[in-house]
Write a protein that holds these residues in place. Structure first.
Motif, short mmCIF file in Angstrom:
data_model
loop_
_atom_site.label_atom_id
_atom_site.label_comp_id
_atom_site.label_asym_id
_atom_site.label_seq_id
_atom_site.Cartn_x
_atom_site.Cartn_y
_atom_site.Cartn_z
N GLY A 1 0.79 -1.22 0.00
CA GLY A 1 0.00 0.00 0.00
C GLY A 1 0.82 1.27 0.00
O GLY A 1 0.27 2.36 0.17
N SER A 2 2.14 1.15 -0.20
CA SER A 2 2.99 2.33 -0.23
C SER A 2 4.04 2.21 -1.33
O SER A 2 4.36 1.10 -1.78
CB SER A 2 3.68 2.56 1.11
OG SER A 2 4.61 1.53 1.37
N THR B 1 1.56 7.38 1.12
CA THR B 1 0.19 7.17 1.57
C THR B 1 0.10 6.22 2.76
O THR B 1 1.02 5.46 3.05
CB THR B 1 -0.67 6.59 0.43
OG1 THR B 1 -0.10 5.35 -0.01
CG2 THR B 1 -0.72 7.56 -0.74
N HIS C 1 -0.94 -1.81 -4.40
CA HIS C 1 -1.93 -0.99 -3.68
C HIS C 1 -3.31 -1.65 -3.80
O HIS C 1 -4.16 -1.20 -4.55
CB HIS C 1 -1.98 0.42 -4.25
CG HIS C 1 -0.80 1.27 -3.88
ND1 HIS C 1 0.47 1.04 -4.37
CD2 HIS C 1 -0.70 2.35 -3.06
CE1 HIS C 1 1.30 1.95 -3.87
NE2 HIS C 1 0.61 2.75 -3.07
N PRO D 1 -7.69 -0.51 0.14
CA PRO D 1 -7.13 0.11 1.35
C PRO D 1 -8.00 -0.01 2.59
O PRO D 1 -7.56 0.37 3.68
CB PRO D 1 -7.00 1.58 0.93
CG PRO D 1 -8.12 1.77 -0.05
CD PRO D 1 -8.21 0.48 -0.81
N TYR E 1 -6.97 5.58 0.50
CA TYR E 1 -5.56 5.93 0.68
C TYR E 1 -5.47 7.40 1.06
O TYR E 1 -6.06 8.26 0.40
CB TYR E 1 -4.74 5.63 -0.58
CG TYR E 1 -4.44 4.17 -0.75
CD1 TYR E 1 -3.46 3.54 0.03
CD2 TYR E 1 -5.14 3.39 -1.67
CE1 TYR E 1 -3.19 2.19 -0.11
CE2 TYR E 1 -4.87 2.04 -1.81
CZ TYR E 1 -3.90 1.44 -1.03
OH TYR E 1 -3.63 0.10 -1.17
N SER F 1 -3.22 3.70 4.49
CA SER F 1 -4.59 3.26 4.24
C SER F 1 -5.49 3.47 5.45
O SER F 1 -5.04 3.40 6.60
CB SER F 1 -4.63 1.78 3.83
OG SER F 1 -4.45 0.95 4.97
#
Length: 400
Positions: free
Chosen positions: A144-145, A310, A150, A153, A280, A312
């Motif tokens: 997620g980064s 970002t 990704h 989220p 996000y 989540s």
């Protein structure tokens, strides 16, 4: 007993395959490579999380493969110390027998570049400092980064799943199966895993749930579990500071993490994050991560603001499950925090960090260090060199 207090996310993690490596410029005194590896994990997440609700019930995620981005460096001239790998978490690497690895993990809204800051890297890059001391380095972008995958989220990128990814990565480093076959990474003798903030929290949870994980030494920076654990157990988290989450300019929920505002990433930085879903977020006001002006360079602060990443909503709502004791882990432990980290310090000078020892009662050794005139983001304060000296001197003292 403390061991009965934590919430376990039962999961199975393995690593399979990889995609081609990404060329990376070598330092004059080190060899570096970057690559992707799919990490397969299964975890029990929280169900039904939305932008304005922490969810309820459980949700089985996986087994599923998630593409993770890795950055590996080792000194050009191998030494006994380069047989230790440091895994740096925000995190191929494997080192030759007799090699110690450092794995580094980053915190939320950062990527693996937290460990290799490009603003005055001769001052702010921990990676360069560790390489200069002969260690091998493996850092990675958390799910997620950065350049890692990704996925959803809300219901996928949560603390239980990220914890199981930590377990899988460490196991793959130890077994020599992390990198694709065409990347020749050496075996290793020792693994040092170092996290910052979220990276520390996922490491702590992984060691609580899997105390036999082959981590020889653990470095927790920018986190304090003891006070938040007791707030969670005794006061239903009412003592915790909160983020106020904003959506379309209206406050809709409070997320337990730190003081400040979260914003929708795609709305705040559409050029960088326009393709991401609203789950996000970013932290536009970075001052919450710093001690007062004068403790940091304006250029470093501007670099942080421009290069932030970002976090989540699913992760923010599940962070609290990571504040758990780790009574069975038997490796060495170091805790490092800034004396003005408003997120985790509730005593003058952050003296409460020394209570962390009670969380690691079986550790081979425990030390805590408070860095003066420093906020949450240790690597971007003027004190960064002092922080790195504390960590590297500690590794020397314990024989790494």
């Amino acid at each position: 007993m403390l061991a009965d207090s934590f919430v376990a996310a039962v999961a199975l993690v393995s690593l399979v395959g990889a995609v081609p490596a990404v060329p990376v410029e070598h330092y004059s005194s080190s060899k570096c490579t970057e690559f992707y590896a799919p990490v397969t994990a299964t975890a029990t997440n929280v169900a039904n999380i939305t932008l304005d609700s922490p969810g309820s019930g459980s949700l089985q995620v996986g087994p599923a493969a998630f593409n993770i981005f890795f950055h590996f460096c080792t000194p050009s001239e191998p030494t006994e110390r380069s047989k230790t790998v440091q895994i740096l978490a925000h995190g191929e690497f494997t080192c030759r027998k007799g090699v110690t690895w450092l794995t580094n993990a980053t915190g939320a809204t950062y990527t693996q570049e937290y460990w290799n800051v490009q603003y005055k890297p001769e001052v702010y890059s921990y990676e360069r400092a560790a390489l200069a001391q002969g260690y091998s380095i493996l850092s990675y972008d958390a799910l997620g980064s950065g350049r890692s995958a990704h996925p959803d989220p809300l219901n996928v990128v949560q603390l239980p799943l990220l914890t199981q990814l930590v377990v899988g990565i460490v196991q793959a480093v130890r077994s020599g199966t992390l990198a694709p076959p065409h990347i020749a990474l050496p075996d290793f003798d020792k693994i040092v895993y170092m996290g910052h903030s979220l990276g520390s929290l996922t490491l702590n949870t992984a060691l609580a749930e899997s105390p036999d994980l082959p981590v020889d030494a653990a470095v927790f920076t920018g986190v304090r579990t003891w006070v938040l654990y007791h707030a969670r157990v005794e006061t239903d988290w009412h003592l915790l500071p909160v983020y106020q989450f904003t959506h379309s300019g209206e406050a809709i929920s409070n997320l337990t993490l730190a003081h400040g505002d979260l914003q929708i990433a795609s709305q705040t930085f559409p050029d960088r994050f326009g393709s991401l879903s609203d789950g996000y977020t970013v932290v536009q006001d970075r001052t919450i991560f710093y001690a007062p002006p004068g403790s940091y360079e304006e250029g470093a602060f501007e670099y942080d603001t421009a290069n932030q990443d970002t976090a989540s909503v699913g992760l923010a709502f599940t962070l609290r499950s990571g504040f758990v004791p780790t009574p069975a882990y038997s490796g060495h432990v170091l805790a490092v925090i800034g004396d003005q980290d408003v997120t985790f310090c509730n005593q003058p000078g952050c003296a409460n960090v020394f209570q962390e020892a009670a969380f690691y009662s079986a550790a081979a050794s425990f030390e805590a260090q408070v860095i003066p005139n420093t906020g949450h983001v240790l690597n971007l304060h003027k004190s960064s060199v002092a922080t790195y000296t504390v960590i590297l001197d500690w590794l020397t003292r314990i024989g790494f």
